[in-house]
Design a protein around this motif. Sequence first.
Motif, short mmCIF file in Angstrom:
data_model
loop_
_atom_site.label_atom_id
_atom_site.label_comp_id
_atom_site.label_asym_id
_atom_site.label_seq_id
_atom_site.Cartn_x
_atom_site.Cartn_y
_atom_site.Cartn_z
N THR A 1 0.81 -1.08 -0.14
CA THR A 1 -0.12 0.09 -0.11
C THR A 1 1.10 1.05 -0.15
O THR A 1 1.66 1.56 0.93
CB THR A 1 -0.99 0.22 1.20
OG1 THR A 1 -1.46 -1.33 1.24
CG2 THR A 1 -1.83 1.07 1.28
N PRO A 2 0.48 2.10 -1.02
CA PRO A 2 1.58 3.29 -1.08
C PRO A 2 1.50 4.55 -0.36
O PRO A 2 1.29 5.46 -0.80
CB PRO A 2 1.51 3.69 -2.43
CG PRO A 2 0.20 3.29 -2.61
CD PRO A 2 -0.44 2.20 -2.06
N TYR A 3 1.50 4.25 0.87
CA TYR A 3 1.35 5.44 1.98
C TYR A 3 2.44 6.70 1.87
O TYR A 3 1.91 7.66 1.79
CB TYR A 3 1.23 4.95 3.47
CG TYR A 3 0.28 4.02 3.71
CD1 TYR A 3 -1.14 4.74 4.19
CD2 TYR A 3 -0.02 2.94 3.92
CE1 TYR A 3 -2.32 4.10 4.32
CE2 TYR A 3 -0.87 2.16 4.31
CZ TYR A 3 -2.31 2.70 4.73
OH TYR A 3 -3.15 1.76 5.08
N SER A 4 3.59 6.13 1.72
CA SER A 4 4.80 7.15 1.57
C SER A 4 4.68 7.82 0.35
O SER A 4 4.79 9.20 0.17
CB SER A 4 6.10 6.44 1.51
OG SER A 4 6.35 5.50 0.44
N LYS A 5 4.08 7.35 -0.86
CA LYS A 5 3.86 7.99 -2.04
C LYS A 5 2.93 9.13 -2.04
O LYS A 5 2.88 10.03 -2.78
CB LYS A 5 3.49 6.96 -3.25
CG LYS A 5 4.72 5.96 -3.54
CD LYS A 5 4.30 5.07 -4.73
CE LYS A 5 5.50 3.94 -4.89
NZ LYS A 5 6.79 4.62 -5.44
N VAL A 6 1.88 8.72 -1.23
CA VAL A 6 0.69 9.72 -1.18
C VAL A 6 1.48 11.00 -0.28
O VAL A 6 1.23 12.28 -1.03
CB VAL A 6 -0.30 9.37 -0.21
CG1 VAL A 6 -1.29 10.32 0.17
CG2 VAL A 6 -1.15 8.27 -1.13
N SER A 7 2.07 11.23 0.57
CA SER A 7 2.66 12.24 1.05
C SER A 7 3.87 12.78 0.36
O SER A 7 3.93 13.93 0.46
CB SER A 7 3.18 11.80 2.66
OG SER A 7 4.25 10.81 2.39
N GLN A 8 4.35 11.99 -0.43
CA GLN A 8 5.50 12.72 -1.32
C GLN A 8 4.87 13.53 -2.34
O GLN A 8 5.34 14.61 -2.51
CB GLN A 8 6.48 11.41 -2.02
CG GLN A 8 7.60 11.84 -2.56
CD GLN A 8 8.49 10.44 -2.84
OE1 GLN A 8 8.09 9.46 -2.53
NE2 GLN A 8 9.77 10.95 -3.36
N VAL A 9 3.88 13.05 -3.03
CA VAL A 9 3.19 13.84 -3.96
C VAL A 9 2.64 14.94 -3.24
O VAL A 9 2.55 15.91 -3.97
CB VAL A 9 2.13 13.03 -4.72
CG1 VAL A 9 1.40 13.71 -5.65
CG2 VAL A 9 2.75 11.76 -5.52
N GLU A 10 2.17 14.87 -2.29
CA GLU A 10 1.42 16.11 -1.58
C GLU A 10 2.56 17.19 -1.29
O GLU A 10 2.16 18.29 -1.54
CB GLU A 10 0.64 15.64 -0.15
CG GLU A 10 -0.57 14.87 -0.29
CD GLU A 10 -1.16 14.29 0.80
OE1 GLU A 10 -0.46 14.34 1.80
OE2 GLU A 10 -2.07 13.85 0.86
N GLY A 11 3.78 16.72 -0.95
CA GLY A 11 4.81 17.38 -0.77
C GLY A 11 5.25 18.51 -2.25
O GLY A 11 5.62 19.53 -1.86
N TYR A 12 5.10 17.77 -2.99
CA TYR A 12 5.48 18.59 -4.42
C TYR A 12 4.54 19.84 -4.44
O TYR A 12 4.73 20.75 -5.00
CB TYR A 12 5.16 17.57 -5.61
CG TYR A 12 5.96 16.18 -5.67
CD1 TYR A 12 7.57 16.37 -4.89
CD2 TYR A 12 5.83 15.16 -6.18
CE1 TYR A 12 8.23 15.46 -5.05
CE2 TYR A 12 6.45 14.14 -6.13
CZ TYR A 12 7.59 14.19 -5.84
OH TYR A 12 8.63 12.94 -5.51
N TYR A 13 3.24 19.69 -4.05
CA TYR A 13 2.17 20.54 -4.36
C TYR A 13 2.81 21.81 -3.17
O TYR A 13 2.38 22.95 -3.45
CB TYR A 13 0.96 20.41 -3.82
CG TYR A 13 0.13 19.74 -5.15
CD1 TYR A 13 -0.69 20.44 -6.05
CD2 TYR A 13 0.11 18.46 -5.11
CE1 TYR A 13 -0.97 19.91 -6.89
CE2 TYR A 13 -0.74 17.62 -6.06
CZ TYR A 13 -1.20 18.30 -7.07
OH TYR A 13 -1.99 17.91 -8.07
N GLN A 14 3.72 21.42 -2.28
CA GLN A 14 3.90 22.52 -1.56
C GLN A 14 5.37 22.90 -1.71
O GLN A 14 5.91 23.73 -1.00
CB GLN A 14 3.92 21.99 0.11
CG GLN A 14 2.72 21.20 0.61
CD GLN A 14 2.76 20.23 1.91
OE1 GLN A 14 3.79 20.22 2.58
NE2 GLN A 14 1.60 19.58 2.05
N GLY A 15 5.81 22.54 -2.76
CA GLY A 15 7.29 22.96 -3.10
C GLY A 15 8.34 22.09 -2.68
O GLY A 15 9.36 22.41 -2.74
N LYS A 16 7.92 21.06 -2.06
CA LYS A 16 9.25 20.27 -1.49
C LYS A 16 9.77 19.14 -2.69
O LYS A 16 8.73 18.59 -3.06
CB LYS A 16 8.50 19.17 -0.42
CG LYS A 16 8.08 20.15 0.91
CD LYS A 16 7.54 19.00 1.95
CE LYS A 16 6.84 19.70 2.93
NZ LYS A 16 6.31 19.27 4.04
#
Length: 520
Positions: free
Chosen positions: A174-189
Motif C-alpha cells: 500500500t503506497p502510503y509514502s507515495k501519497v505524502s511525497q506527491v502532496e509535498g510536491y504541491y507544497q514546493g518540496k
Amino acid sequence: MSFNVIKRTLLAMCIVSQTACSAVDNTAQATGPLQKDKQPNVLVLMFDDMRFDTFSYRGGPVNTPNIDALAAESVRFDNAMTTTGLCSPSRAAFYTGRWGHKTGLDDNVELYHTRLAELDLKEGGLIRRASDAGYFVGHVGKWHLGARGTELRGAEFDEGQGHEPRERFSRVYTPYSKVSQVEGYYQGKLDKGNEKHEYYKTLDGTYEDTEAYKKVVLGKAMLKKMAKDQRPFFGVVSFNQPHPAYRVPEPYASMYDPATLELPANHLAKRVNKPLAQGGIWWPWHDVGHMSDLDWRKSRAHYYGAIAMVDRIVGELLQTAKEEGIYDDLRIVLWGDQGSMLGEHGLYDKGPYAYDELMRMPLLIRDPNITPKIVKRQVSMLDVTPTLAEWMALKPDGDVDGHTLTPLMKKGDQAEAGQPDTALYAYEWYNGSWFGIRAIRTPEFKFVWNLGDNRDEFYDLANDPLELNNLIKHKGYEKQRKEMVTLLKAELARVDDPSLKMLTYHAKAYLDPQQKQSAH
C-alpha cells in the motif's frame, strides 16, 4: 510421464541405488526429442512499460544500436498490441495465451486494493508446459503473477524476482509514502537533486549499481548454465525497466536535454468528451497537477535514458549468448508488456484507457531459419504464446485465444490477405477498481466501449492518430461505427467474453442509428 517427473523420481531413488543416479544423467540423452539438435533454444527478453515508438529502428529519438541489430535479424511486428495496459493481466495473457476472463487474472496482484494474490497454479502456462516437455526452464527478474510462481511451475533457474514478495498470499503493498511525497510536491518540496522521484530520478552510482544490472548478471549466469546443459532451454529475462518512475544513473540521466525534446501534439492535450475515469488518481503519482513543463520534460528525458540503458542490457545479454556459442540458432522474442504515458492527454504511467501510447507494444521475433522482414498487420500479445508453443512442440493446456505468427513470419502481410485486420484490447480492473473496457482497433479506426461509463469513444486513426477527437456522436461516422461494433461483437464471441451480452444491449444505437442513445 514427463522428463522432469522421471528425473525427480530417480533423484529420490538415489539414496538407495547408484544405478538410478546414473539414469538421471542418461535420461535426457536417451530421450531423442529432448536433444538440442531436435528442439530449438528460446530466449525471451521482457521489459516493463516499454513504448513501441522510442527506438532508432522505428525512427524514434533514442539511439538503440543493439536493439536495431536484433531488429535487422528479426521479423518486426510494427503493429503489435498488448491485451491490457496493466502489468499482471498482460503477463498472465502472455504466459497462458488466454484472456483474463478465462484465467481469472484480470487485475494487478499484490497491490492495494486488488482482490487477487496470484495466477492460479492450475494455469501452468509456458513455463510449466516447457518444463513438462523436458526443457531446461529458467526465469530471471520480474514475474508479478504471485510469489514463487515461476519456481512452482518448474523453473529450475529461478532468480532475481522483481518487487513481488517471496511468501505466497502476503499482505498487499500500500503506497502510503507515495501519497505524502506527491502532496509535498504541491507544497514546493523536492527530493534529492531537486527532482521529483515519483516521476524522474537520477540514481546514485553507475549502471553496475542498478537493480537492472543485477538481473543482467543473473541473466548471463542463466545463459552460461543453459549453454552447458544437454537439454534445449526456454529462458526468460524480465526487467522492471523502464517502468515509471523513470530512474537511471548517469550518464543516462543527462543523456537527453529536457529543453530540446520534441513533444507530440497530444502532450498535455485537454481531454474533451472523454470518459470520466481517465482523470482518476488510481495510483498516487497519477496526481499530476503539480507537474511543470520542465517536470514533464525531465520525466521524458529520463525515460529516454532508460531506453538507452535497456539497449545496453540487450547488447550484453546477446553478447553472452554469442560468447557461449548458442546465438546462431537461438530463437529470440523481445517485447514490452505494454506502453506508458509520458504526458499525452495529460496522463502519466497507465490507467483505464485504450490510447495507442499504452495499447501498442514493441515486438521482435528472431527465428534464424526465417528471412527478416517487417509485418504491418496488427498482431496480439496472445499470438506470441502459440508461436512459442509451436516452436517447442508443447502439449496444449486449454483454449488458444491467439494464433501462431509463423505464416506472417514466413510470408509477411500477404499470409493473412483478405482477413480482417483487427486487435482486441481490454481493461477490466485496475487495483480493485472496475472499468470493463473493451476496444477494437483496425489500422483506420478504434472503437472503445466503456462498460463502466456511459460515454464510449471512436477515433479516426487515419486522420487523428493522436486520438484527440472523440467522434462517438459524429453523424458522419455512423457506418464506420456500425462496422467497428460488429467487429467487436465478433471478437468477443470468438473468445467467449461474458461482456458480449451487455454489448448486445449497449450497441443497439450504433447498429441502428435511427435509435436514440440513452447517454453520451
